[in-house]
Design a protein around this motif. Sequence first.
Motif, PDB file in Angstrom:
ATOM      1  N   GLY A 217       2.221 -11.546   1.832  1.00 33.16           N
ATOM      2  CA  GLY A 217       3.502 -12.190   2.092  1.00 33.16           C
ATOM      3  C   GLY A 217       4.652 -11.207   2.083  1.00 33.16           C
ATOM      4  O   GLY A 217       5.536 -11.251   2.946  1.00 33.16           O
ATOM      5  N   ARG A 218       4.651 -10.309   1.118  1.00 36.73           N
ATOM      6  CA  ARG A 218       5.728  -9.320   1.035  1.00 36.73           C
ATOM      7  C   ARG A 218       5.694  -8.356   2.217  1.00 36.73           C
ATOM      8  O   ARG A 218       6.743  -7.960   2.735  1.00 36.73           O
ATOM      9  CB  ARG A 218       5.607  -8.549  -0.279  1.00 36.73           C
ATOM     10  CG  ARG A 218       5.973  -9.379  -1.514  1.00 36.73           C
ATOM     11  CD  ARG A 218       5.681  -8.637  -2.788  1.00 36.73           C
ATOM     12  NE  ARG A 218       6.103  -9.398  -3.963  1.00 36.73           N
ATOM     13  CZ  ARG A 218       5.772  -9.089  -5.211  1.00 36.73           C
ATOM     14  NH1 ARG A 218       5.005  -8.024  -5.445  1.00 36.73           N
ATOM     15  NH2 ARG A 218       6.187  -9.832  -6.221  1.00 36.73           N
ATOM     16  N   THR A 219       4.487  -7.977   2.629  1.00 29.28           N
ATOM     17  CA  THR A 219       4.359  -7.061   3.763  1.00 29.28           C
ATOM     18  C   THR A 219       4.911  -7.681   5.041  1.00 29.28           C
ATOM     19  O   THR A 219       5.656  -7.040   5.794  1.00 29.28           O
ATOM     20  CB  THR A 219       2.881  -6.678   3.967  1.00 29.28           C
ATOM     21  OG1 THR A 219       2.397  -6.018   2.791  1.00 29.28           O
ATOM     22  CG2 THR A 219       2.725  -5.753   5.167  1.00 29.28           C
ATOM     23  N   LEU A 220       4.552  -8.941   5.286  1.00 25.31           N
ATOM     24  CA  LEU A 220       5.040  -9.611   6.492  1.00 25.31           C
ATOM     25  C   LEU A 220       6.542  -9.862   6.422  1.00 25.31           C
ATOM     26  O   LEU A 220       7.242  -9.769   7.438  1.00 25.31           O
ATOM     27  CB  LEU A 220       4.291 -10.927   6.694  1.00 25.31           C
ATOM     28  CG  LEU A 220       2.799 -10.798   7.027  1.00 25.31           C
ATOM     29  CD1 LEU A 220       2.176 -12.163   7.230  1.00 25.31           C
ATOM     30  CD2 LEU A 220       2.583  -9.929   8.262  1.00 25.31           C
ATOM     31  N   GLU A 221       7.037 -10.171   5.240  1.00 28.74           N
ATOM     32  CA  GLU A 221       8.484 -10.359   5.084  1.00 28.74           C
ATOM     33  C   GLU A 221       9.224  -9.067   5.423  1.00 28.74           C
ATOM     34  O   GLU A 221      10.237  -9.084   6.143  1.00 28.74           O
ATOM     35  CB  GLU A 221       8.801 -10.784   3.652  1.00 28.74           C
ATOM     36  CG  GLU A 221      10.291 -10.965   3.383  1.00 28.74           C
ATOM     37  CD  GLU A 221      10.593 -11.232   1.922  1.00 28.74           C
ATOM     38  OE1 GLU A 221      11.606 -11.888   1.638  1.00 28.74           O
ATOM     39  OE2 GLU A 221       9.809 -10.781   1.054  1.00 28.74           O
ATOM     40  N   LYS A 222       8.732  -7.947   4.917  1.00 29.02           N
ATOM     41  CA  LYS A 222       9.372  -6.657   5.198  1.00 29.02           C
ATOM     42  C   LYS A 222       9.318  -6.331   6.690  1.00 29.02           C
ATOM     43  O   LYS A 222      10.287  -5.808   7.251  1.00 29.02           O
ATOM     44  CB  LYS A 222       8.695  -5.555   4.385  1.00 29.02           C
ATOM     45  CG  LYS A 222       8.977  -5.624   2.891  1.00 29.02           C
ATOM     46  CD  LYS A 222       8.239  -4.520   2.152  1.00 29.02           C
ATOM     47  CE  LYS A 222       8.500  -4.599   0.651  1.00 29.02           C
ATOM     48  NZ  LYS A 222       7.738  -3.557  -0.089  1.00 29.02           N
TER      49      LYS A 222
END
Length: 229
Positions: A217-222
């Motif tokens: 989730g954090r990777t896609l958000e970034k």
Amino acid sequence: MASKVRGWLHYPTGLFIRDYLLEHGEAYPQEIWRALKEKRKSLGVAYGSVRSFHLNYIYVLKKLGLIQPVRRERVNPKWFPRTYYRIVPGMENSPLWSAPQIALDPRRGKPSIRRKYAKERAKKMVPKPITPEELERIWNAASAFLKEKGYIITREEFEIVKPEWPNEAGLYPTFEERVGYVIRQAAGIAYISRLARRLTSVEEAPEPFRSEAIKLGRTLEKEWLRRKG
């Protein structure tokens, strides 16, 4: 046997855990957290994540010598086994159950620290509610990005798991950041639900899958924010 405490206002989480273990003999952390979550939801009281529950209670209670592991059970060959805990014999009536964090670190109970924390929280502005039209725009943008990455989740499914998302999204100042928040949350739910073959939350998933979902989730958000930056 220790007497059970009744009434939420006088029912700290530590005592809830003690009473649950007194009633059931042994239990694994997620089981206790789910029971706590249901109790708080029925009373309209906020509750933390299962990860927070592990860090602030299970870990602390073990350090204080109030609970001990008794057995492990593997329910899925792909997941880590569950660890069941029980109360350490003779510790049922320990006063440490009432405030385990303060018992472990007395500094957490200092009035000066509590007052400082309260002032910092009071400074935060309550965000204005997001309009239905804005919520629709946020969801459509997040959903399109997730589909591009191969993660499919409907808004209805997302809101079953994350009904509070409109309020949480409102904590972010810009449209792009709000979309990023939804991408982070929805990607994790889609990932975990795909593994579990049912709709479920990231918080209910065991390790290492919970961490994998959070990282995804954090990777896609970034990536979304870089694209829009």
